[in-house]
Design a protein around this motif. Structure first.
Motif, short mmCIF file in Angstrom:
data_model
loop_
_atom_site.label_atom_id
_atom_site.label_comp_id
_atom_site.label_asym_id
_atom_site.label_seq_id
_atom_site.Cartn_x
_atom_site.Cartn_y
_atom_site.Cartn_z
N CYS A 95 13.80 -146.71 21.29
CA CYS A 95 13.38 -147.95 20.63
C CYS A 95 12.86 -147.67 19.22
CB CYS A 95 12.29 -148.63 21.45
SG CYS A 95 12.86 -149.56 22.90
N MET B 131 14.61 -148.87 15.72
CA MET B 131 13.96 -149.79 14.77
C MET B 131 13.96 -149.21 13.37
SD MET B 131 10.82 -151.64 16.86
CE MET B 131 10.14 -150.19 17.67
N LYS C 60 5.57 -156.11 22.71
CA LYS C 60 6.29 -156.48 21.50
C LYS C 60 7.13 -155.31 20.98
CE LYS C 60 3.05 -160.01 19.83
NZ LYS C 60 2.12 -160.39 18.74
N GLU C 61 6.58 -154.10 21.06
CA GLU C 61 7.34 -152.93 20.60
C GLU C 61 8.61 -152.75 21.42
OE1 GLU C 61 6.49 -148.23 19.64
OE2 GLU C 61 5.67 -149.05 21.50
N LYS D 44 10.24 -155.06 23.19
CA LYS D 44 11.18 -156.16 22.94
C LYS D 44 11.93 -155.94 21.64
CE LYS D 44 8.90 -159.96 25.44
NZ LYS D 44 8.23 -161.28 25.29
N ASN D 45 11.19 -155.60 20.57
CA ASN D 45 11.85 -155.35 19.29
C ASN D 45 12.73 -154.11 19.34
OD1 ASN D 45 10.81 -157.27 16.99
ND2 ASN D 45 9.02 -156.85 18.27
N ALA E 204 16.64 -153.78 18.67
CA ALA E 204 17.11 -152.85 17.64
C ALA E 204 18.20 -151.93 18.18
CB ALA E 204 15.93 -152.02 17.12
#
Length: 268
Positions: free
Chosen positions: A82, A86, A186-187, A189-190, A194
């Motif tokens: 992740c 990102m 949130k990390e 999910k993003n 990504a």
């Protein structure tokens, strides 16, 4: 009432209370499960995904995380992917904004370096090996590598594996426990978006030979003729087939680097 009868009656009452407690606990768990957000409305989470991990939406169709040790390692691997994804997606987009004339896919091979690429790869291999080994040690034995082996005055605070804090948390998110839990979700999910986005960047680059922002601009300008269906259509009267826009070999500093398109044999 005899002493034996009293003991039997007392034991029965205790058993009834235990049954009521268990029923109440199951009711609370069922209520929590009903209120828990799932990856699909009405989906049932596997037993090993109980919602205790951040970002757990009950998605594991192959049962890969049914083993607790494997599940912990998969979560650590997901976190790393992740975070790299990102950075990667942000870098691709920033590069195309700053230098739209440079194709991000082969930008590295179009750069003139004052030193040998094999030297860079060797140094990177050694440094990444050292860092990743220490990260693995922290995962297997949390806290075992919190102190800098050279500068012992530098150390990390007590932390959960994957979330070292300290100098790795310059914004201080880990200082608030409640906020940290939300930030973990949130990390993830993003990061998951990504990873999908970066995979899309790669496939679009191979199919069009252009960057994601150029692809987006072309689609907005002509959505009917610039989409995956218009680029690859096979009907009795029409046959439009995608072709790989990336050369199979890329030469850099006298080295031939294989750069095949991903699963090109399966392209429509």
């Amino acid at each position: 009432m005899s002493l034996t009868q009293a003991r039997v009656l007392s034991g029965a009452r205790v058993a009834q209370r235990n049954v009521r407690r268990q029923a109440g606990a199951r009711a609370v768990a069922a209520s929590a499960a009903a209120d828990r957000p799932m990856w699909w409305v009405g989906a049932d989470a596997p037993a090993h995904l109980d919602g205790s991990m951040p970002g757990d939406f009950g998605f594991d169709p192959l049962g890969l995380g049914s083993n607790a040790e494997d599940l912990a390692w998969y979560r650590e691997a997901e976190l790393q992917h992740c975070r790299w994804a990102m950075w990667g997606t942000a870098g691709v987009l920033a590069q195309e904004i700053v230098k739209p004339d440079v194709f991000w896919y082969n930008a590295a091979t179009s750069t003139d370096l004052p030193f040998d690429i094999l030297g860079i790869v060797s140094v990177q291999f050694l440094l990444m090996h050292y860092v990743e080994t220490r990260r693995f040690m922290d995962f297997k034995n949390p806290g075992s590598v919190d102190v800098d082996p050279i500068f012992e005055e530098n150390k990390l605070p007590a932390h959960e594996a994957g979330y070292p804090g300290g100098i790795f948390d310059v914004a201080g998110f880990s200082n608030d426990g409640a906020d940290l839990t939300e930030m973990k979700v949130k990390e993830l999910k993003n990061g998951r978006l990504a990873m999908l986005g970066f995979a899309g960047f790669i496939m679009q680059a191979q199919a069009t030979g252009e960057g994601p922002l150029k692809n987006l601009a072309d689609h907005i300008a002509s959505p009917g003729s610039t989409n995956v269906f218009a680029k690859a259509v096979v009907t009795p009267s029409i046959q439009s087939q995608l072709t790989c826009k990336i050369p199979p070999l890329t030469e850099f500093q006298g080295i031939d680097i294989p750069t095949p398109c991903f699963l090109e044999a399966l392209w429509p």
